[in-house]
Design a protein around this motif. Structure first.
Motif, short mmCIF file in Angstrom:
data_model
loop_
_atom_site.label_atom_id
_atom_site.label_comp_id
_atom_site.label_asym_id
_atom_site.label_seq_id
_atom_site.Cartn_x
_atom_site.Cartn_y
_atom_site.Cartn_z
N GLU A 56 0.82 -1.21 0.00
CA GLU A 56 0.00 0.00 0.00
C GLU A 56 0.85 1.27 0.00
OE1 GLU A 56 -2.61 -0.32 3.32
OE2 GLU A 56 -3.95 -1.74 2.32
N LYS B 177 1.92 3.98 -1.62
CA LYS B 177 1.56 4.69 -2.84
C LYS B 177 2.74 5.47 -3.40
CE LYS B 177 -3.31 5.43 -1.52
NZ LYS B 177 -3.22 5.27 -0.04
N GLN C 70 -4.58 3.77 -11.43
CA GLN C 70 -4.95 3.22 -10.13
C GLN C 70 -4.73 4.26 -9.02
OE1 GLN C 70 -2.49 -0.11 -9.07
NE2 GLN C 70 -3.20 -0.16 -6.94
N LEU C 71 -3.60 4.93 -9.04
CA LEU C 71 -3.30 5.91 -8.00
C LEU C 71 -4.22 7.12 -8.07
CD1 LEU C 71 0.60 5.90 -7.92
CD2 LEU C 71 -0.96 4.98 -6.21
N ALA D 133 -7.29 7.18 -9.08
CA ALA D 133 -8.58 6.78 -8.53
C ALA D 133 -8.55 6.79 -7.00
CB ALA D 133 -8.96 5.40 -9.06
N LEU D 134 -7.41 6.40 -6.43
CA LEU D 134 -7.29 6.36 -4.97
C LEU D 134 -7.14 7.75 -4.37
CD1 LEU D 134 -4.81 3.34 -4.61
CD2 LEU D 134 -7.24 3.36 -3.97
N ARG D 135 -6.57 8.69 -5.14
CA ARG D 135 -6.21 9.99 -4.58
C ARG D 135 -7.12 11.14 -5.00
NH1 ARG D 135 0.29 9.31 -5.80
NH2 ARG D 135 0.90 8.70 -3.68
N ASN E 132 -8.74 13.35 -2.44
CA ASN E 132 -7.88 13.94 -1.42
C ASN E 132 -7.59 15.38 -1.82
OD1 ASN E 132 -5.77 14.81 0.20
ND2 ASN E 132 -4.58 12.93 0.01
N TYR F 263 -3.97 16.25 -2.67
CA TYR F 263 -3.54 15.76 -3.98
C TYR F 263 -3.95 16.75 -5.06
CZ TYR F 263 -3.71 12.84 -8.21
OH TYR F 263 -3.57 12.33 -9.48
#
Length: 401
Positions: A279, A281, A306-307, A309-311, A314, A317
């Motif tokens: 995990e 990142k 992928q990153l 979508a995760l961030r 935030n 970010y």
């Protein structure tokens, strides 16, 4: 328009204060990952001596004498004394010190200077508590990923605090050489970030060795920024030696290899970082950059998708993307990201400051003033407030001319 690939090309994801220590609450039940220390052999850098753990946490004779005098005035040692002494540091953290994220100081240096980051101040608090006879437990505070700008680099930061506990077994002799026995457990949480204190983020315990590894990794990052590659290597290596399961140190070492054109070794080090913590990142994003630089764009884009979508939710970010767009003079893109950040969180001063920068460059001084005032109203630390007040005064002077 700038792509995330352009953002990642500049974004080394170095670790300041505490990096990307993505521990889960149940990590102790996991099988310990394999660590290949042979990856450190035949390094293309010279290794130098760095501070030992004892030197990082040591209090000199003058500090110890000061503590003894303090205890004598307050009739021995108890949790209230510890709280009063350590709260002195917390209060000064928002008034007289600059709370510099890049100031990585030992406990003794932080005591005299106080111009330190949360990690160094927590190390100082731990050493003071230990001398007072209390148990200190470091904690990682699970704040969102946050980026700060230092010398043109986007640095990923984090946060730690300290729990000071008075236990039934604790004892310390007071000024009359009588033992003061504690009758019940008590605890104090020492946290040098007002935002963290207010928002009650989740925490997880971390060891003294992990804290030392973070200290080494932070110093290595600053040496790398300053182009002092051998010292950067020495600190990253020290971090891994004291805590081989600190994924962030492996990732930072990989960055050092990559920027010095040792791409094959860098890839192996990134893979080791991700084997320890899948995990991480930061390591994942930097691996994507390495794939791009070595003509594997499909693998790079897969990771970045992928990153993103995760961030994407935030706000920090979005601010980092806005800062990147601003520096590349893509002001419409920067506005988009800063506005998105403000929609995600209306309490973050950096988002308003980003808008103020863009509107100033575009010649709209009134809107720039409006968002500078909003940034000022949401800032927590005095050094941020001073910075915004100075910019507002300068903006007023420009408007008059």
């Amino acid at each position: 328009m700038l792509s995330y690939a352009r953002f990642a090309r500049r974004y080394f994801c170095l670790l300041l204060a505490i990096s990307t220590l993505l521990l889960s609450g149940c990590e102790s039940t996991k099988v310990e990952p394999q660590v290949n220390m042979l990856l450190l052999d035949n390094a293309p850098f010279s290794q130098h001596n760095v501070e030992t753990q004892d030197e990082i946490f040591a209090l000199d004779a003058n500090i110890r004498a000061t503590l003894d005098r303090y205890l004598d005035r307050h009739n021995g040692s108890n949790i209230k004394v510890a709280e009063q002494l350590l709260q002195f540091l917390v209060k000064n953290g928002d008034s007289s010190l600059s709370y510099m994220r890049g100031a990585n100081l030992s406990a003794a240096a932080a005591f005299y200077d106080l111009n330190a980051n949360c990690l160094s101040l927590s190390i100082l608090a731990y050493s003071l508590s230990d001398y007072l006879g209390f148990k200190g437990q470091f904690q990682r505070v699970h704040i969102p990923e946050y980026w700060a700008q230092t010398k043109g680099y986007s640095l990923l930061t984090g946060h730690v605090n300290l729990v000071v506990t008075q236990t039934n077994s604790g004892a310390r002799k007071n000024s009359d050489n009588r033992e003061v026995l504690y009758t019940r457990p008590a605890r104090v949480v020492i946290d040098f970030d007002p935002n963290s204190r207010q928002q009650k983020f989740a925490t997880s315990k971390i060891s003294k060795e992990r804290i030392t590894a973070m200290f080494y990794s932070n110093k290595g990052a600053m040496h790398m920024i300053n182009q002092e590659m051998d010292m950067a290597y020495s600190y990253f290596r020290a971090a891994i030696d004291i805590d081989p399961l600190y994924s962030a140190a492996w990732g930072n070492l990989a960055v050092l290899y990559r920027i010095n054109d040792h791409t094959q070794q860098a890839e192996s080090l990134y893979q080791q970082a991700l084997l320890i913590n899948d995990e991480n990142k930061t390591a994942l994003g930097n691996l994507a950059l390495l794939y791009e630089l070595t003509d594997r764009p499909e693998k790079a884009e897969e990771i970045r998708t992928q990153l993103h979508a995760l961030r994407k939710d935030n706000p920090y970010y979005q601010i980092a993307l806005g800062d990147e767009a601003f520096e590349n003079e893509n002001y419409d893109k920067a506005l988009k990201h800063y506005r998105t950040a403000n929609k995600l969180s209306a309490s973050i001063h950096e988002g308003y400051f980003g808008l103020a920068k863009v509107y100033y460059v575009q010649g709209d001084l009134e809107l720039s003033r409006t968002f500078l005032n909003r940034a000022l109203s949401h800032a927590s630390f005095n050094h941020d407030k001073k910075r915004y007040r100075n910019k507002l005064e300068w903006l007023s002077a420009v408007a008059k001319n």
